[in-house]
Design an enzyme around this catalytic site. Structure first.
Site, short mmCIF file in Angstrom:
data_model
loop_
_atom_site.label_atom_id
_atom_site.label_comp_id
_atom_site.label_asym_id
_atom_site.label_seq_id
_atom_site.Cartn_x
_atom_site.Cartn_y
_atom_site.Cartn_z
N LYS A 129 0.76 -1.24 -0.19
CA LYS A 129 -0.09 -0.10 -0.03
C LYS A 129 1.06 1.19 -0.07
O LYS A 129 1.42 1.69 0.79
CB LYS A 129 -0.92 0.00 1.25
N LYS A 327 -3.08 -2.34 7.78
CA LYS A 327 -2.24 -1.49 8.10
C LYS A 327 -1.09 -1.71 8.88
O LYS A 327 -1.09 -2.90 9.45
CB LYS A 327 -2.97 -0.27 8.82
N CYS A 424 32.39 19.38 25.96
CA CYS A 424 33.75 19.65 26.51
C CYS A 424 33.94 21.20 26.61
O CYS A 424 35.07 21.69 27.11
CB CYS A 424 34.99 19.26 25.19
S1 IVH Z 1 -6.57 -0.46 -4.54
C1 IVH Z 1 -10.96 -0.07 -5.43
N1 IVH Z 1 -4.12 -0.96 -4.12
O1 IVH Z 1 -4.96 3.44 -0.73
C2 IVH Z 1 -9.63 -0.40 -5.01
N2 IVH Z 1 -5.11 1.16 -3.34
O2 IVH Z 1 -7.43 3.41 0.77
C3 IVH Z 1 -8.92 0.76 -5.19
N3 IVH Z 1 -3.16 2.44 -2.46
O3 IVH Z 1 -7.08 5.51 -2.67
C4 IVH Z 1 -7.51 0.91 -4.42
N4 IVH Z 1 -1.74 1.24 -2.82
O4 IVH Z 1 -4.60 5.79 -3.03
C5 IVH Z 1 -5.17 -0.04 -4.03
N5 IVH Z 1 -1.68 -1.40 -3.86
C6 IVH Z 1 -2.93 -0.74 -3.74
C7 IVH Z 1 -2.91 0.29 -3.23
C8 IVH Z 1 -3.61 1.58 -3.07
C9 IVH Z 1 -1.86 2.24 -2.36
C10 IVH Z 1 -4.12 3.76 -1.84
C11 IVH Z 1 -4.83 4.47 -3.02
C12 IVH Z 1 -6.31 4.40 -2.39
C13 IVH Z 1 -5.98 4.05 -0.80
C14 IVH Z 1 -7.20 3.15 -0.52
#
Ligand code: IVH
Length: 685
Positions: A129, A327, A424
């Site tokens: 993420k 998270k 010092c």
């Molecule tokens: S999937 C319908 N994959 O996290 C699914 N989101 O709270 C759409 N994000 O707004 C999101 N890495 O900005 C997805 N590997 C990942 C991600 C990711 C970061 C962010 C993205 C999204 C938020 C989700």
């Protein structure tokens, strides 16, 4: 010459432009996506410039997909709203940061699918993420036509101008001419790019950014694309928006693979995982590597891999039921700053450090965090008692990035840097034009002692064999050595009383110390560790002044007369020797028997090998590389690293390689060790 031939030699502009674009796209793909460039940057630049020239001559050839369109000169008045054809959704967040968080998601998916406990595990993709901002990239017929932020999910902002400056985002897809393909992913800033940007901002007295995500958001929403271009962003794709005329693969993992094949960056760490166990293992594995990733992540994302199952699961209140964000502990937290202390680093730099009410951030409990320097404190306006934001990302030291507004206790005094070193007591100075304060105690300051000892003992300095990290650590911590001269009081008895020190090794160290007493002025001077005095400057100073006393007594003006010595070096040499403790150290070292041949100042041209350039290669029978270099330099020769027509001699020993071949090819005189000795004695005579 026939017309046909002419066409062959000078292709038509449109064809040439197409060929150049294809070349540039391929190279950009190799560079940014495959991480395996096949041409030097200069070659890319050359072709790029040719394309630019061609487009200037024939403006009708310019297309939005051209690599030259990355840089946009115009500054916008404001960002324009863009309605998303397919809404940009958010995902449910699992805040249980333990691996068990994955089980909840898997259990809910299985329940919704109605899969019995003994049925096969659900297959997922597990991804990082990324902690940046979500972007929708719209490609039409394979060309990037628009980039938009998420906004409220329904309507975002048009940021095509800044996204075009992101080198990793292709302007044209490879092997994809679909009428519409919207790629969704995260734009972010790598930690090294972020640190470099903040460093530049700090130096220029500009605004620093709190974290890479804020920096990235600022760059993306910049109205001036040329500013954006100087602040590098990265991108990874993780999904799709509107898709027309392209068959979506059956699984999410295959879709990511397809994007990768089109030249879109997809992170390598995404994987296919089986059931809750597979997801937990991914969570644990990435947690262990989180600090060493080159960018910030705030968790991992799990997605049901099979698209048919995704459709079956559907959505709940605008969140897909087939995906979850799991998270990790936050990398930023709020806590109270209970005070500001000052720490002295190994190089004498004074760093203001915030004392904090203990706070769990980035996976550890933090009780203090750096405030960098006095200017950062003033800019952030933090004072004792404030609620502050602490950031700990990667394995870097935690820092205070700002304060939470409006809750300061009344009458808190402003913080000032101390005038005396807290360790010092030596004078503290802030060199002109620098943001950092420094202790002038040098060798005298215990905080700087270990570093000073190691530097003194280094091969290029006093060359004391066996006096390494571990030993210095023990000697200083046990209070045996406080100053450099005390090194020469070490006896076998004292040394062999230390941990893991046999009498034989103790004797070797005493012998090495004894041997180091016969040195050269440049080595000694370099070994003292005067700030900004490296090996070359030490040699320049020794050559110019001849005697150490002349250097110690030189005014800044006199120091400035030395070729290649500028105001910064002159100032630090002068400050160093103006400190009585540093002069005392020099006297004590001399009294301990450290000596070197001293002569009256010589100008370079008076030396016997003045103006000669010599290259050393291979292993000589009795002289080490450093010894040979010292002898040559003492005679005024310049010792160079590579052979050219300007080389006067190549001194070659056993296993000499390409330098010897080159010398022979160019007809440069080649000497062995005996030849070198003869050269030195005849030159001296
Ligand atoms: S999937 C319908 N994959 O996290 C699914 N989101 O709270 C759409 N994000 O707004 C999101 N890495 O900005 C997805 N590997 C990942 C991600 C990711 C970061 C962010 C993205 C999204 C938020 C989700």
């Amino acid at each position: 010459m026939s017309v046909g031939q002419q066409t062959k030699e000078t292709p038509r502009p449109a064809e040439e432009a197409a060929a150049l674009r294809a070349m540039l796209d391929t190279w950009a793909h190799e560079y940014y996506v495959l991480d395996a460039p096949t041409v030097p940057d200069a070659e890319y630049d050359k072709v790029f410039q040719r394309l630019q020239a061609l487009e200037t001559e024939h403006p009708d050839l310019i297309s939005p997909g051209s690599p030259t369109q990355r840089v946009v000169g115009a500054v916008l008045d404001g960002l324009v709203p863009v309605r998303h054809t397919v809404p940009m959704l958010s995902i449910h967040t699992e805040t249980d940061t333990t691996p068990a968080g994955a089980q909840k998601f898997d259990a809910s998916v299985r329940k919704l699918l109605g899969w019995a406990a003994d049925e096969a595990p659900v297959e997922y993709t597990a991804e990082l993420k990324f902690d940046g901002l979500a972007i929708n990239l719209r490609y039409e017929q394979g060309a990037l036509v628009q980039a938009a932020t998420r906004g409220d999910g329904e309507t975002g902002e048009d940021v095509t101008h800044t996204i075009r400056t992101v080198a990793a985002i292709p302007k044209r897809l490879r092997r994809c001419n679909a009428p519409v393909l919207e790629v969704r992913g995260e734009v972010f800033m790598r930690r090294d790019d972020f640190d470099a940007l903040n460093e530049r901002q700090r130096e220029a007295g500009g605004k620093t950014f709190v974290n890479p995500r804020n920096a990235a958001a600022g760059v993306v929403r910049q109205l001036d694309a040329n500013i954006a271009r100087q602040r590098p962003l990265s991108f990874f794709a993780y999904g799709f928006g509107d898709v027309q005329g392209w068959e979506m693969p059956a699984t999410h993992a295959q879709s990511l693979q397809a994007l990768r094949a089109m030249g879109i960056p997809v992170n390598e760490d995404s994987t296919v995982a089986a059931g809750a166990e597979g997801l937990s293992a991914f969570h644990v594995g990435i947690a262990a590597r989180r600090d060493s990733l080159p960018f910030d992540i705030d968790g991992v994302v799990y997605k049901v891999n099979d698209r048919a199952l995704q459709q079956q699961l559907g959505f709940k209140s605008r969140e897909p039921r087939w995906a979850v964000a799991h998270k990790y502990p936050a990398q930023e937290q709020i806590t109270t700053m209970t005070g500001i202390d000052v720490q002295v680093g190994r190089t004498g730099k004074l760093t203001p450090v915030a004392r904090l009410a203990p706070v769990f951030v980035g996976g550890v409990t933090v009780t203090n965090a750096t405030l960098h320097n006095i200017f950062e404190i003033r800019k952030k306006q933090v004072r004792k008692g404030d609620s502050v934001i602490v950031r700990r990302a990667g394995d870097v030291i935690p820092e205070v990035v700002g304060k939470v507004a409006g809750n300061r206790p009344a009458y808190v005094a402003n913080f000032h840097m101390p005038r005396q070193c807290p360790v010092c007591g030596s004078e503290v100075v802030r060199p002109k034009g620098e943001a950092n304060h420094r202790c002038t105690g040098g060798l005298f300051c215990p905080a700087q002692r270990k570093e000073a000892l190691l530097h003194f003992a280094a091969r290029r300095a006093m060359d004391i064999e066996g006096l390494g990290d571990k030993l210095v650590e023990q000697l200083v911590d046990a209070g045996i050595i406080r100053t450099l001269p005390e090194l020469y009081k070490l006896g076998v008895a004292k040394l062999s009383a230390l941990d893991r020190m046999a009498e034989k090794s103790a004797a070797n160290i005493v012998a090495a110390l004894e041997k180091s007493k016969q040195t050269t002025l440049p080595r000694f001077l370099f070994g003292l560790g005067v700030r900004n005095v490296g090996e070359t400057t030490a040699k320049d100073l020794a050559r110019h002044f001849g005697l150490l006393d002349n250097i110690m007594d030189a005014s800044v003006e006199q120091l400035l007369e030395v070729p290649d010595v500028g105001p910064i070096v002159a100032e630090s040499v002068h400050t160093f020797f103006a400190q009585p403790h540093n002069r005392e150290v020099v006297e004590q070292l001399r009294a301990a028997g450290v000596t070197w041949p001293e002569g009256p100042p010589a100008t370079r041209t008076q030396l016997p090998l003045a103006g000669k350039t010599v290259v050393l290669t291979g292993t000589l029978p009795s002289l080490s590389r450093d010894e040979a270099r010292d002898l040559l330099e003492a005679a005024g020769a310049k010792v160079a690293g590579s052979v050219s027509k300007k080389t006067d001699y190549v001194v070659a020993g056993a296993e000499a390689g390409s330098k010897l071949d080159k010398a022979q090819a160019l007809g440069v005189t080649v000497l062995d060790e005996d030849g070198l000795r003869t050269l030195l004695t005849t030159a001296a005579g």
